[in-house]
Write a protein that holds these residues in place. Structure first.
Motif, mmCIF file in Angstrom:
data_model
loop_
_atom_site.group_PDB
_atom_site.id
_atom_site.type_symbol
_atom_site.label_atom_id
_atom_site.label_comp_id
_atom_site.label_asym_id
_atom_site.label_seq_id
_atom_site.Cartn_x
_atom_site.Cartn_y
_atom_site.Cartn_z
ATOM 1 N N TYR A 135 -44.358 58.895 63.755
ATOM 2 C CA TYR A 135 -44.677 60.058 64.178
ATOM 3 C C TYR A 135 -43.425 60.848 63.622
ATOM 4 O O TYR A 135 -42.303 60.519 64.140
ATOM 5 N N ILE A 136 -43.424 62.034 62.988
ATOM 6 C CA ILE A 136 -42.365 62.932 62.415
ATOM 7 C C ILE A 136 -42.637 64.315 63.156
ATOM 8 O O ILE A 136 -43.569 64.691 62.975
ATOM 9 N N ARG A 137 -41.630 64.646 63.799
ATOM 10 C CA ARG A 137 -41.623 66.211 64.438
ATOM 11 C C ARG A 137 -40.594 66.920 63.506
ATOM 12 O O ARG A 137 -39.464 66.403 63.368
ATOM 13 N N ILE A 138 -40.955 68.027 62.894
ATOM 14 C CA ILE A 138 -40.331 68.854 62.332
ATOM 15 C C ILE A 138 -39.898 70.417 63.416
ATOM 16 O O ILE A 138 -41.119 70.867 63.692
ATOM 17 N N THR A 139 -38.767 70.251 64.098
ATOM 18 C CA THR A 139 -38.548 71.426 65.017
ATOM 19 C C THR A 139 -37.992 72.514 64.439
ATOM 20 O O THR A 139 -36.793 72.515 63.914
ATOM 21 N N LYS A 140 -38.425 73.846 64.704
ATOM 22 C CA LYS A 140 -37.599 74.952 64.322
ATOM 23 C C LYS A 140 -36.596 75.451 65.258
ATOM 24 O O LYS A 140 -36.276 74.727 66.202
ATOM 25 N N PRO A 141 -35.891 76.339 64.598
ATOM 26 C CA PRO A 141 -34.537 76.913 65.324
ATOM 27 C C PRO A 141 -34.746 77.257 66.908
ATOM 28 O O PRO A 141 -34.045 76.889 67.930
ATOM 29 N N ASP A 142 -36.202 77.919 67.004
ATOM 30 C CA ASP A 142 -36.434 78.203 68.295
ATOM 31 C C ASP A 142 -36.981 77.097 69.294
ATOM 32 O O ASP A 142 -37.851 77.269 70.311
ATOM 33 N N ASN A 143 -37.111 75.723 68.773
ATOM 34 C CA ASN A 143 -37.495 74.419 69.347
ATOM 35 C C ASN A 143 -39.136 74.346 69.106
ATOM 36 O O ASN A 143 -39.733 73.738 70.017
ATOM 37 N N ASP A 144 -39.734 75.422 68.450
ATOM 38 C CA ASP A 144 -41.053 75.146 68.378
ATOM 39 C C ASP A 144 -41.503 74.154 67.299
ATOM 40 O O ASP A 144 -40.800 73.914 66.192
ATOM 41 N N LEU A 188 -41.546 80.563 57.957
ATOM 42 C CA LEU A 188 -39.992 80.039 58.181
ATOM 43 C C LEU A 188 -38.863 81.060 58.016
ATOM 44 O O LEU A 188 -39.102 81.979 57.407
ATOM 45 N N TYR A 189 -37.971 80.681 58.776
ATOM 46 C CA TYR A 189 -36.682 81.847 58.850
ATOM 47 C C TYR A 189 -35.628 81.153 58.701
ATOM 48 O O TYR A 189 -35.524 79.787 59.120
ATOM 49 N N ALA A 190 -34.224 81.600 58.367
ATOM 50 C CA ALA A 190 -33.181 80.861 58.199
ATOM 51 C C ALA A 190 -32.717 80.449 59.329
ATOM 52 O O ALA A 190 -32.840 81.086 60.706
ATOM 53 N N GLY A 191 -31.814 79.164 59.510
ATOM 54 C CA GLY A 191 -31.351 78.689 60.800
ATOM 55 C C GLY A 191 -31.307 77.116 60.747
ATOM 56 O O GLY A 191 -31.453 76.426 59.544
ATOM 57 N N THR A 192 -30.995 76.507 61.695
ATOM 58 C CA THR A 192 -31.109 75.042 61.760
ATOM 59 C C THR A 192 -32.332 74.308 62.154
ATOM 60 O O THR A 192 -32.681 74.580 63.392
ATOM 61 N N TYR A 193 -32.830 73.709 61.400
ATOM 62 C CA TYR A 193 -34.074 72.664 61.848
ATOM 63 C C TYR A 193 -33.772 71.293 62.113
ATOM 64 O O TYR A 193 -32.565 70.712 61.842
ATOM 65 N N ARG A 194 -34.590 70.548 62.682
ATOM 66 C CA ARG A 194 -34.394 69.184 63.229
ATOM 67 C C ARG A 194 -35.560 68.176 62.643
ATOM 68 O O ARG A 194 -36.793 68.739 62.940
ATOM 69 N N VAL A 195 -35.367 67.150 62.390
ATOM 70 C CA VAL A 195 -36.341 66.090 62.056
ATOM 71 C C VAL A 195 -36.164 64.874 62.993
ATOM 72 O O VAL A 195 -35.017 64.388 63.024
ATOM 73 N N ILE A 204 -36.570 56.838 66.913
ATOM 74 C CA ILE A 204 -35.916 55.768 65.987
ATOM 75 C C ILE A 204 -35.023 56.549 64.937
ATOM 76 O O ILE A 204 -34.062 55.728 64.197
ATOM 77 N N GLY A 205 -34.941 57.842 64.893
ATOM 78 C CA GLY A 205 -33.715 58.665 64.136
ATOM 79 C C GLY A 205 -34.222 60.176 64.134
ATOM 80 O O GLY A 205 -35.186 60.589 64.394
ATOM 81 N N SER A 206 -32.943 60.668 64.082
ATOM 82 C CA SER A 206 -33.062 62.308 63.899
ATOM 83 C C SER A 206 -32.094 62.638 62.909
ATOM 84 O O SER A 206 -31.016 62.020 62.660
ATOM 85 N N GLN A 207 -32.303 63.911 62.425
ATOM 86 C CA GLN A 207 -31.458 64.591 61.380
ATOM 87 C C GLN A 207 -31.773 66.043 61.450
ATOM 88 O O GLN A 207 -32.851 66.343 61.589
ATOM 89 N N SER A 208 -30.499 66.848 61.686
ATOM 90 C CA SER A 208 -30.683 68.146 61.414
ATOM 91 C C SER A 208 -30.503 68.536 59.878
ATOM 92 O O SER A 208 -29.854 67.992 59.204
ATOM 93 N N PHE A 209 -31.128 69.857 59.584
ATOM 94 C CA PHE A 209 -30.818 70.248 58.225
ATOM 95 C C PHE A 209 -30.732 72.002 58.454
ATOM 96 O O PHE A 209 -31.496 72.534 59.156
#
Length: 212
Positions: A135-144, A188-195, A204-209
């Protein structure tokens, strides 16, 4: 008269002597009974002391066995935890490539039509082989969390989390490259996202972009 007196005296003495002998005999019998009682009491005291010693010894052994059982249970618990941790999948080398409609890397947020997410499931000979669900979650800068439906959930730590992408893989214990895609249909808007990547109820793994 004197003869009668001494006769009476002798009678009394004889009677008293008989009574004294009877009393002495009875006293001797009572002493034997008392000695018997004393011996019984002494035996009971010795038996009670022995019983106390046995009970104390058994209690000591029971407590020692209980401590050993508790220690073994704790060791088993720790070993199980270690084995469980060792058997977990691990996602590394996570990268996210935002692409435009031509399949090239998008330089601006407004041009992004797809996310290409690459990662590797590392080699793990202790992990269970076979089909696994990621399961992969893509989270926006506002944690949505980006998702196609609010019903797209999976269990994690006694609650349900929304996921963006669900991916089935056939894991054989060797290192495995995985690629998944997300079609951008939301703003989408500018900012830091996270997978975040999950498997078997574990992160099992995380990465911000960042998007500009």
């Amino acid at each position: 008269r004197p003869n009668v007196y001494w006769k009476n005296v002798r009678t009394v003495k004889s009677s008293n002597a008989t009574e004294i002998r009877r009393l002495k005999k009875e006293l001797a019998s009572l002493r034997k009974v008392m000695i018997g009682y004393i011996n019984q009491i002494d035996s009971l005291n010795r038996l009670t002391a022995q019983q106390k010693e046995i009970i104390a010894d058994v209690t000591k052994k029971y407590n020692a066995a209980s401590r050993q059982i508790n220690n073994l249970s704790e060791e088993k618990k720790n070993l199980t935890k270690t084995v469980t941790l060792a058997a977990q999948l691990d996602a590394t080398n996570i990268s996210v490539q935002p692409t435009n409609k031509r399949g090239k890397t998008a330089k601006k947020v407004k041009d992004i039509v797809k996310f290409k997410i690459n990662f590797s499931i590392v080699k793990n000979i202790t992990a269970e082989t076979g089909e696994r669900t990621l399961y992969i979650r893509i989270t926006k800068p506002d944690n949505d969390v980006l998702t196609k439906s609010s019903s797209n959930t999976f269990p994690y730590e006694n609650r349900e989390l929304v996921y963006s992408i669900k991916k089935y893989i056939e894991y054989n214990g060797e290192e495995q490259a995985v690629t998944v895609y997300w079609d951008v249909e939301e703003y989408l808007y500018a900012g830091t996202y996270r997978v975040d990547i999950f498997a078997d109820g574990t992160l099992i793994g995380s990465q911000s972009f960042s998007l500009n």
